[in-house]
Design a protein around this motif. Structure first.
Motif, PDB file in Angstrom:
ATOM      1  N   ASP A  45       0.567  -0.992   0.048  1.00 34.69           N
ATOM      2  CA  ASP A  45       0.140   0.245  -0.026  1.00 34.69           C
ATOM      3  C   ASP A  45       0.894   1.235   0.285  1.00 34.69           C
ATOM      4  O   ASP A  45       0.252   2.270  -0.731  1.00 34.69           O
ATOM      5  N   PHE A  46       2.188   1.336   0.602  1.00 33.13           N
ATOM      6  CA  PHE A  46       2.931   2.737   0.821  1.00 33.13           C
ATOM      7  C   PHE A  46       3.981   2.904  -0.404  1.00 33.13           C
ATOM      8  O   PHE A  46       2.963   3.768  -1.192  1.00 33.13           O
ATOM      9  N   TRP A  47       4.082   1.830  -1.626  1.00 32.21           N
ATOM     10  CA  TRP A  47       4.792   1.936  -2.528  1.00 32.21           C
ATOM     11  C   TRP A  47       3.600   2.058  -3.467  1.00 32.21           C
ATOM     12  O   TRP A  47       4.142   3.172  -4.708  1.00 32.21           O
ATOM     13  N   GLU A  48       1.808   1.734  -3.756  1.00 26.40           N
ATOM     14  CA  GLU A  48       1.109   1.897  -4.757  1.00 26.40           C
ATOM     15  C   GLU A  48       0.584   3.522  -3.983  1.00 26.40           C
ATOM     16  O   GLU A  48       0.254   4.182  -5.356  1.00 26.40           O
ATOM     17  N   PHE A  49       0.690   4.262  -2.746  1.00 17.72           N
ATOM     18  CA  PHE A  49       0.065   5.380  -2.664  1.00 17.72           C
ATOM     19  C   PHE A  49       1.153   6.608  -2.576  1.00 17.72           C
ATOM     20  O   PHE A  49       0.682   7.574  -3.646  1.00 17.72           O
ATOM     21  N   LEU A  50       2.625   6.139  -3.669  1.00 21.84           N
ATOM     22  CA  LEU A  50       3.553   7.088  -4.482  1.00 21.84           C
ATOM     23  C   LEU A  50       3.204   6.886  -6.045  1.00 21.84           C
ATOM     24  O   LEU A  50       4.028   8.271  -5.948  1.00 21.84           O
ATOM     25  N   THR A  51       2.482   5.866  -5.907  1.00 24.67           N
ATOM     26  CA  THR A  51       2.694   6.148  -7.710  1.00 24.67           C
ATOM     27  C   THR A  51       1.021   7.251  -7.825  1.00 24.67           C
ATOM     28  O   THR A  51       0.818   7.026  -9.029  1.00 24.67           O
ATOM     29  N   LEU A  52       0.365   7.428  -6.817  1.00 21.73           N
ATOM     30  CA  LEU A  52      -0.962   8.077  -6.736  1.00 21.73           C
ATOM     31  C   LEU A  52      -0.587   9.863  -6.869  1.00 21.73           C
ATOM     32  O   LEU A  52       0.210  10.343  -5.519  1.00 21.73           O
ATOM     33  N   ASN A  53      -0.961  10.576  -7.796  1.00 24.41           N
ATOM     34  CA  ASN A  53      -0.473  12.161  -8.124  1.00 24.41           C
ATOM     35  C   ASN A  53      -2.218  13.116  -8.179  1.00 24.41           C
ATOM     36  O   ASN A  53      -2.423  12.706  -9.307  1.00 24.41           O
ATOM     37  N   ARG A  54      -2.927  13.404  -7.732  1.00 27.78           N
ATOM     38  CA  ARG A  54      -3.252  14.380  -8.210  1.00 27.78           C
ATOM     39  C   ARG A  54      -2.973  15.570  -8.948  1.00 27.78           C
ATOM     40  O   ARG A  54      -2.547  16.350  -8.516  1.00 27.78           O
ATOM     41  N   TRP A  55      -3.650  16.418 -10.276  1.00 26.83           N
ATOM     42  CA  TRP A  55      -2.836  16.604 -11.105  1.00 26.83           C
ATOM     43  C   TRP A  55      -2.948  18.042 -10.013  1.00 26.83           C
ATOM     44  O   TRP A  55      -1.883  19.443 -10.278  1.00 26.83           O
ATOM     45  N   TYR A  56      -3.909  18.675  -9.353  1.00 27.26           N
ATOM     46  CA  TYR A  56      -3.742  19.916  -8.439  1.00 27.26           C
ATOM     47  C   TYR A  56      -2.341  20.001  -7.942  1.00 27.26           C
ATOM     48  O   TYR A  56      -1.959  21.126  -7.083  1.00 27.26           O
ATOM     49  N   SER A  57      -2.268  18.995  -7.758  1.00 26.40           N
ATOM     50  CA  SER A  57      -0.155  19.218  -6.578  1.00 26.40           C
ATOM     51  C   SER A  57       0.566  19.597  -7.208  1.00 26.40           C
ATOM     52  O   SER A  57       1.106  20.247  -6.767  1.00 26.40           O
ATOM     53  N   ILE A  58       0.821  19.435  -8.490  1.00 23.88           N
ATOM     54  CA  ILE A  58       1.469  19.749  -9.138  1.00 23.88           C
ATOM     55  C   ILE A  58       1.673  22.073  -8.812  1.00 23.88           C
ATOM     56  O   ILE A  58       3.278  22.348  -9.032  1.00 23.88           O
ATOM     57  N   PRO A  59       0.735  22.084  -9.681  1.00 23.19           N
ATOM     58  CA  PRO A  59       0.593  23.947  -9.430  1.00 23.19           C
ATOM     59  C   PRO A  59       0.574  23.977  -7.892  1.00 23.19           C
ATOM     60  O   PRO A  59       1.240  25.504  -7.131  1.00 23.19           O
ATOM     61  N   ILE A  60       0.240  23.780  -7.551  1.00 19.34           N
ATOM     62  CA  ILE A  60       0.424  23.871  -5.769  1.00 19.34           C
ATOM     63  C   ILE A  60       2.194  24.117  -5.007  1.00 19.34           C
ATOM     64  O   ILE A  60       2.265  24.504  -4.488  1.00 19.34           O
ATOM     65  N   ILE A  61       2.468  23.034  -5.492  1.00 18.35           N
ATOM     66  CA  ILE A  61       4.015  22.284  -4.849  1.00 18.35           C
ATOM     67  C   ILE A  61       5.039  23.180  -5.583  1.00 18.35           C
ATOM     68  O   ILE A  61       5.536  23.791  -4.958  1.00 18.35           O
ATOM     69  N   TRP A  62       4.302  23.740  -6.841  1.00 22.34           N
ATOM     70  CA  TRP A  62       6.033  23.959  -7.678  1.00 22.34           C
ATOM     71  C   TRP A  62       5.726  25.727  -7.864  1.00 22.34           C
ATOM     72  O   TRP A  62       7.062  26.366  -8.261  1.00 22.34           O
TER      73      TRP A  62
END
Length: 239
Positions: A45-62
């Protein structure tokens, strides 16, 4: 078991299966499954979680990072017009990086176990499941790792005053690319430009996967001769 006889079980985690396909991997991965429900990658479940990303995380983070490095150039003495010019240059540089990475790395031919496995994680999964909305943008952790050598390279080839804004421009280009990529797969374009980009990109996925490597534009496809022919041109050639 002979590699070519291996069958992937889509009901089980895929990442450590695809390597067994050997030379058959290239054909398998370019036969898309059109479903918004993505496959399971890992049993953990841990490694699976790391492969999942919401698109809005990109502008929020960067985008805050873009602003910080832009401000850094301003504090070092760059004027707003100079910074604007450098940002545009950075976006232009990213567009070439986008094309180069997509063409020569994301579409590299593999047949070994680990080659297939790494390719699937990098880009093959996107071609196999192009509508998987949680794996359409690059994981922020991986992006952060890649930004370190990019920053070092920019400091070697440019001045201390230029490097921060150039870094910000390239990063801004990346943000525009990833958000555009998500939109082309899951959005409903309303103007001719976005409709044309969506058609262009889906053509790469479902008709001619060896051409059309640009995402945000077809500029570099035109420059380097990988512009896909339209259906009308294909019909004319066949007549």
């Amino acid at each position: 078991m002979v590699a070519q006889e291996f069958t992937v079980d889509l009901d089980k985690p895929l990442v450590f299966q695809v390597g067994h396909l050997g030379e058959a991997y290239q054909e398998w991965v370019h036969q898309p499954i059109v479903s918004k429900e993505g496959p399971r990658f890992f049993k953990s479940d841990f490694w699976e979680f790391l492969t999942l990303n919401r698109w809005y995380s990109i502008p929020i983070i960067w985008l805050p990072v873009v602003c910080w490095y832009t401000a850094k150039s301003f504090k070092m003495g760059q004027s707003p017009p100079q910074i604007a010019t450098i940002l545009v240059l950075g976006i232009f540089i990213w567009s070439l990086m986008e094309y180069t990475l997509h063409r020569f790395l994301f579409h590299i031919k593999t047949k070994s176990y680990w080659g297939n496995t790494l390719h699937y994680l990098l880009h093959g999964c996107h071609h196999k499941h192009p509508q998987d909305g949680l794996r359409l943008v690059f994981p922020p952790t991986a992006t952060a790792i890649l930004l370190v050598p990019l920053w070092k390279i920019l400091n070697l080839i440019s001045t201390p005053m230029v490097a921060p804004a150039l870094f910000a421009g390239i990063l801004l280009g990346y943000v525009m690319y990833d958000c555009t990529h998500y939109y082309l797969h899951n959005g409903q374009p309303r103007n001719e430009i976005s409709k044309s980009l969506k058609k262009y990109h889906l053509n790469h996925h479902f008709r001619i996967q060896t051409k059309g490597f640009g995402i945000t534009s077809s500029l570099w496809d035109s420059v380097f001769g990988t512009l896909p022919q339209t259906k009308s041109h294909e019909k004319e050639r066949m007549q």
